[in-house]
Design an enzyme around this catalytic site. Structure first.
Site, PDB file in Angstrom:
ATOM      1  N   LYS A 194       1.198  -1.458  -0.237  1.00 56.42           N
ATOM      2  CA  LYS A 194       0.111   0.005   0.154  1.00 56.42           C
ATOM      3  C   LYS A 194       0.956   1.513   0.531  1.00 56.42           C
ATOM      4  O   LYS A 194       1.618   1.352   0.953  1.00 56.42           O
ATOM      5  CB  LYS A 194      -0.396   0.141   1.231  1.00 56.42           C
ATOM      6  CG  LYS A 194      -2.325   1.043   0.732  1.00 56.42           C
ATOM      7  CD  LYS A 194      -2.918   2.075   2.104  1.00 56.42           C
ATOM      8  CE  LYS A 194      -2.170   2.359   3.450  1.00 56.42           C
ATOM      9  NZ  LYS A 194      -1.510   3.853   2.831  1.00 56.42           N
ATOM     10  N   GLY A 246       7.704   4.789   7.888  1.00 54.23           N
ATOM     11  CA  GLY A 246       7.038   5.673   8.021  1.00 54.23           C
ATOM     12  C   GLY A 246       6.967   6.157   9.282  1.00 54.23           C
ATOM     13  O   GLY A 246       7.787   5.992   9.700  1.00 54.23           O
ATOM     14  N   SER A 247       6.169   7.090   9.778  1.00 50.59           N
ATOM     15  CA  SER A 247       6.101   7.272  11.498  1.00 50.59           C
ATOM     16  C   SER A 247       6.037   6.978  12.104  1.00 50.59           C
ATOM     17  O   SER A 247       6.393   5.122  12.361  1.00 50.59           O
ATOM     18  CB  SER A 247       4.966   8.285  11.386  1.00 50.59           C
ATOM     19  OG  SER A 247       3.807   8.060  11.917  1.00 50.59           O
ATOM     20  N   THR A 248       7.339   7.370  13.529  1.00 51.11           N
ATOM     21  CA  THR A 248       7.331   6.414  15.035  1.00 51.11           C
ATOM     22  C   THR A 248       5.374   6.078  15.472  1.00 51.11           C
ATOM     23  O   THR A 248       5.600   5.307  16.479  1.00 51.11           O
ATOM     24  CB  THR A 248       7.995   7.180  14.992  1.00 51.11           C
ATOM     25  OG1 THR A 248       9.918   7.031  14.818  1.00 51.11           O
ATOM     26  CG2 THR A 248       8.230   6.630  16.733  1.00 51.11           C
ATOM     27  N   GLY A 251       5.163   3.553  13.808  1.00 57.92           N
ATOM     28  CA  GLY A 251       5.663   1.596  13.570  1.00 57.92           C
ATOM     29  C   GLY A 251       5.006   1.633  15.206  1.00 57.92           C
ATOM     30  O   GLY A 251       4.874   0.368  15.277  1.00 57.92           O
ATOM     31  N   GLU A 268      10.915   1.024   9.268  1.00 53.90           N
ATOM     32  CA  GLU A 268      11.821   1.810   9.641  1.00 53.90           C
ATOM     33  C   GLU A 268      11.299   3.295   9.672  1.00 53.90           C
ATOM     34  O   GLU A 268       9.889   3.682   8.756  1.00 53.90           O
ATOM     35  CB  GLU A 268      12.403   1.807   8.053  1.00 53.90           C
ATOM     36  CG  GLU A 268      13.592   2.514   7.070  1.00 53.90           C
ATOM     37  CD  GLU A 268      13.436   3.427   7.033  1.00 53.90           C
ATOM     38  OE1 GLU A 268      13.701   4.885   7.851  1.00 53.90           O
ATOM     39  OE2 GLU A 268      13.321   3.833   6.496  1.00 53.90           O
TER      40      GLU A 268
HETATM   41  P1  NAI Z   1       1.833   7.727   9.080  1.00 55.34           P
HETATM   42  O1  NAI Z   1       3.376   7.643   8.983  1.00 55.34           O
HETATM   43  O2  NAI Z   1       0.791   8.204   8.937  1.00 55.34           O
HETATM   44  O3  NAI Z   1       1.569   7.043   6.964  1.00 55.34           O
HETATM   45  C1  NAI Z   1       3.219   6.347   6.755  1.00 55.34           C
HETATM   46  C2  NAI Z   1       2.317   5.154   5.925  1.00 55.34           C
HETATM   47  O4  NAI Z   1       1.432   4.530   6.845  1.00 55.34           O
HETATM   48  C3  NAI Z   1       1.273   5.709   4.993  1.00 55.34           C
HETATM   49  O5  NAI Z   1       1.185   5.245   3.783  1.00 55.34           O
HETATM   50  C4  NAI Z   1       0.117   5.547   5.447  1.00 55.34           C
HETATM   51  O6  NAI Z   1      -1.412   5.471   5.185  1.00 55.34           O
HETATM   52  C5  NAI Z   1       0.259   4.093   6.481  1.00 55.34           C
HETATM   53  N1  NAI Z   1      -1.122   4.416   8.018  1.00 55.34           N
HETATM   54  C6  NAI Z   1      -1.148   4.976   8.569  1.00 55.34           C
HETATM   55  N2  NAI Z   1      -1.480   4.709   9.650  1.00 55.34           N
HETATM   56  C7  NAI Z   1      -2.073   2.976   9.969  1.00 55.34           C
HETATM   57  C8  NAI Z   1      -2.312   2.564  10.607  1.00 55.34           C
HETATM   58  N3  NAI Z   1      -2.986   2.685  12.103  1.00 55.34           N
HETATM   59  N4  NAI Z   1      -1.497   1.867  10.418  1.00 55.34           N
HETATM   60  C9  NAI Z   1      -0.626   1.294   8.662  1.00 55.34           C
HETATM   61  N5  NAI Z   1      -0.529   2.144   7.991  1.00 55.34           N
HETATM   62  C10 NAI Z   1      -1.331   3.074   8.517  1.00 55.34           C
HETATM   63  O7  NAI Z   1       3.044   9.112   8.306  1.00 55.34           O
HETATM   64  P2  NAI Z   1       1.934  10.663   8.089  1.00 55.34           P
HETATM   65  O8  NAI Z   1       0.600  10.424   8.749  1.00 55.34           O
HETATM   66  O9  NAI Z   1       2.233  10.543   6.692  1.00 55.34           O
HETATM   67  O10 NAI Z   1       3.744  11.699   8.343  1.00 55.34           O
HETATM   68  C11 NAI Z   1       2.981  11.943   9.939  1.00 55.34           C
HETATM   69  C12 NAI Z   1       4.943  12.711  10.114  1.00 55.34           C
HETATM   70  O11 NAI Z   1       5.138  11.626  10.255  1.00 55.34           O
HETATM   71  C13 NAI Z   1       6.074  13.555   9.344  1.00 55.34           C
HETATM   72  O12 NAI Z   1       5.077  14.617   9.151  1.00 55.34           O
HETATM   73  C14 NAI Z   1       7.377  12.431   9.132  1.00 55.34           C
HETATM   74  O13 NAI Z   1       7.923  13.419  10.757  1.00 55.34           O
HETATM   75  C15 NAI Z   1       6.929  11.511   9.405  1.00 55.34           C
HETATM   76  N6  NAI Z   1       7.349  10.500   8.289  1.00 55.34           N
HETATM   77  C16 NAI Z   1       8.129   9.839   8.295  1.00 55.34           C
HETATM   78  C17 NAI Z   1       8.864   9.103   7.416  1.00 55.34           C
HETATM   79  C18 NAI Z   1       9.742   8.529   7.994  1.00 55.34           C
HETATM   80  O14 NAI Z   1      10.749   7.758   6.068  1.00 55.34           O
HETATM   81  N7  NAI Z   1      10.965   8.788   8.371  1.00 55.34           N
HETATM   82  C19 NAI Z   1       7.863   8.933   6.415  1.00 55.34           C
HETATM   83  C20 NAI Z   1       7.135   9.606   5.704  1.00 55.34           C
HETATM   84  C21 NAI Z   1       6.554  10.631   7.131  1.00 55.34           C
HETATM   85 MG    MG Z   2      -0.219   9.961   9.548  1.00 51.43          MG
END
Ligand code: NAI
Ligand code: MG
Length: 489
Positions: A194, A246-248, A251, A268
């Site tokens: 996804k 994605g976000s901590t 995670g 990661e």
């Molecule tokens: P997020 O962690 O919510 O999204 C990443 C992925 O996880 C997306 O595909 C999202 O649809 C999915 N996701 C969201 N909630 C989920 C759940 N409960 N179960 C399974 N999958 C889920 O990150 P977001 O909201 O886009 O960004 C928020 C902050 O996170 C950013 O401002 C940044 O600081 C950090 N971030 C860090 C990343 C990294 O590579 N270290 C990448 C993206 C965001």
């Molecule tokens: Mg999010």
């Protein structure tokens, strides 16, 4: 299906030195995208679609299907059915399919680069020269391992895990898909992936490519949606492995929700890397490394050098040179090949960065931005510094994920090691010095998965990537990246 009306975009201007042949002059984006399950595009159960936008213009680009639990179940079933035959195929045969994906990606590189930039906001120069070639390289690299697993893990009887659920973020959409899919396939697993909700298009283009490649149906399924869809993948009982970037916060949530199951997990997550400049460093090179470390991809980089530590004796000159260099950075239209900093990926992320501006100012740090102009429309942020920050500031401790650098000075090596490590994250770090001994000393003492010396943000499929502490666990890339998709005796 409303696939007939396609948006035609002329992107010849982006390829001045290397004009596109007639048939690839245009990139076609459908008005609406369905879910890629079992080798074909199918309507979502809910019939719901959500819009995806160009963050540089705020214009709608397309509509993306929202997968619900029933769709996730369908995708997992397809992946499960495909797993038997795929895992029994010889490594050599699997490798051939993966090579084919890599080659097709190279052939279609221009289209991928343009779409990545349109939907994600990153400068076309970066999509063209870094993201897309690296994504193809990951497929090439892992294709080569498919028939050598026994050599990679002697006497370990390597076996695939089964169905892998893979959830990726929006900062490197195609590259993260490649990081996840390529090793999974090489090891004989099947996949339900996804993409992030703001950047689904290159993953869907990849689905088209995979369909065209002749990969057996169901081996890779690509479904779209937001957090709810991601959670449905995580919680599906017939998934054997979850790989998340994605976000901590999410995670941690995923880790909790699979506790007590036998699902394997790699995470990661975020980062807040220290980029450390010693007084004996080649200063001009180090300044380039600071710029690249924090402004590459608008700072939407988990391993971004978002904390600068500069030795006190050279602080004034480094900061002056940094400010001068920032004046030369061009912020604006991501499709312009001269652009250095493109658009912030989403309005949500723009607001988050602006919120950190308030937080940093209230904490008493000095706020500095380059004097450049930014477009009126779209989501843009000028390259930003926070000076005179301290270890306890939130802008120093938390991941901002934007073109924002927090600067501290230090006197001794012990002091900088202490400060660099005093943070919840541990993904990456950079060290700039003329002395090899200093580099070796620091690489052993910095709690970071990756330490770059006299360079920053260098990526290669052969090197493992991953973090410590709240930056997650497990490694992607290299041999380590294979073991995350294998059952090893
Ligand atoms: P997020 O962690 O919510 O999204 C990443 C992925 O996880 C997306 O595909 C999202 O649809 C999915 N996701 C969201 N909630 C989920 C759940 N409960 N179960 C399974 N999958 C889920 O990150 P977001 O909201 O886009 O960004 C928020 C902050 O996170 C950013 O401002 C940044 O600081 C950090 N971030 C860090 C990343 C990294 O590579 N270290 C990448 C993206 C965001
Ligand atoms: Mg999010």
């Amino acid at each position: 299906m409303s696939t007939k009306k396609e948006i035609k975009l002329d992107f010849n201007s982006a390829w001045e030195l290397d004009p596109a042949p007639e048939d690839t002059k245009h990139v076609s984006i459908k008005k609406q995208y369905d879910l890629f399950i079992n080798g074909e595009f199918v309507k979502p159960n809910s019939k719901k679609y959500f819009a995806t936008y160009n963050p540089a213009t705020e214009e709608k680009i397309s509509e993306i299907a929202e997968a619900d639990e029933k769709d996730v179940d369908k995708a997992v079933k397809a992946a499960r059915a495909a797993f038997g035959p795929w895992s029994k195929l010889s490594g050599k045969e699997r490798g051939k399919y993966i090579y084919r994906i890599a080659r097709l990606m190279q052939e279609r590189a221009r289209e991928f680069a343009v779409i990545e930039t349109m939907e994600g906001g990153k400068p076309i120069r970066e999509s063209r020269d870094i993201d897309i070639p690296l994504a193809a390289n990951h497929f090439f690299y892992y294709a080569g391992w498919a028939d050598k697993l026994e050599y990679a893990f002697p006497n370990k009887n390597p076996k695939p895990l089964g169905v892998a659920g893979q959830i990726i973020p929006w900062n490197f959409p195609l590259l993260m898909a490649a990081w996840k899919i390529a090793p999974a396939l090489a090891c004989g697993n099947t996949v339900v992936l996804k993409p992030a909700e703001t950047t689904s298009l290159t993953a869907l283009k990849l689905a088209e490519l995979i369909r065209d490649s002749g990969l057996p149906k169901g081996v890779v399924n690509i479904i779209t949606g937001a957090g709810k869809t991601g959670a449905a993948i995580v919680n599906h009982p017939d998934i054997n492995k979850i790989a998340f970037t994605g976000s901590t916060d999410i995670g941690k949530l995923i880790q909790k929700s699979i506790a007590g199951t036998d699902k394997k997990l790699t995470l990661e997550l975020g980062g807040k890397a220290a980029n450390i400049i010693f007084e004996d460093a080649p200063i001009d090179q180090a300044v380039e490394g600071i710029i690249n470390g924090i402004f590459f991809n608008q700072g939407h980089v988990c391993c971004a050098g978002s904390r600068l530590f500069v030795q006190e004796s050279i602080a004034d000159i480094v900061i002056q040179k940094l400010k001068d260099r920032m004046e030369t950075l061009k912020v604006g239209d991501p499709m312009d090949k001269n652009t250095d900093i493109g658009a912030i990926n989403s309005k949500e992320q723009l607001l988050k960065i602006q919120e950190y501006f308030k937080i940093g100012k209230n904490e008493g740090a000095d706020f500095y931005q380059s004097s450049c102009s930014i477009p009126k429309k779209g989501y843009f942020i000028k390259p930003t510094l926070f000076l005179n920050t301290s270890q306890s500031h939130r802008i120093v401790q938390e991941e901002i994920f934007g073109p924002v650098l927090a600067i501290q000075t230090f006197r001794t090596i012990e002091e900088v090691i202490e400060k660099a490590n005093n943070i919840p994250y541990g993904l990456s770090a950079g060290v700039w010095t003329d002395k090899g001994s200093k580099i070796f000393n620091l690489t052993t003492k910095l709690r970071a998965g990756i330490v770059w010396a006299n360079t920053f943000n260098k990526f290669d499929p052969t090197s493992p990537f991953g973090g410590y502490k709240e930056s997650g666990f497990g490694r992607e890339g290299g041999l380590h990246g294979l073991s995350a998709y294998l059952d090893l005796k």
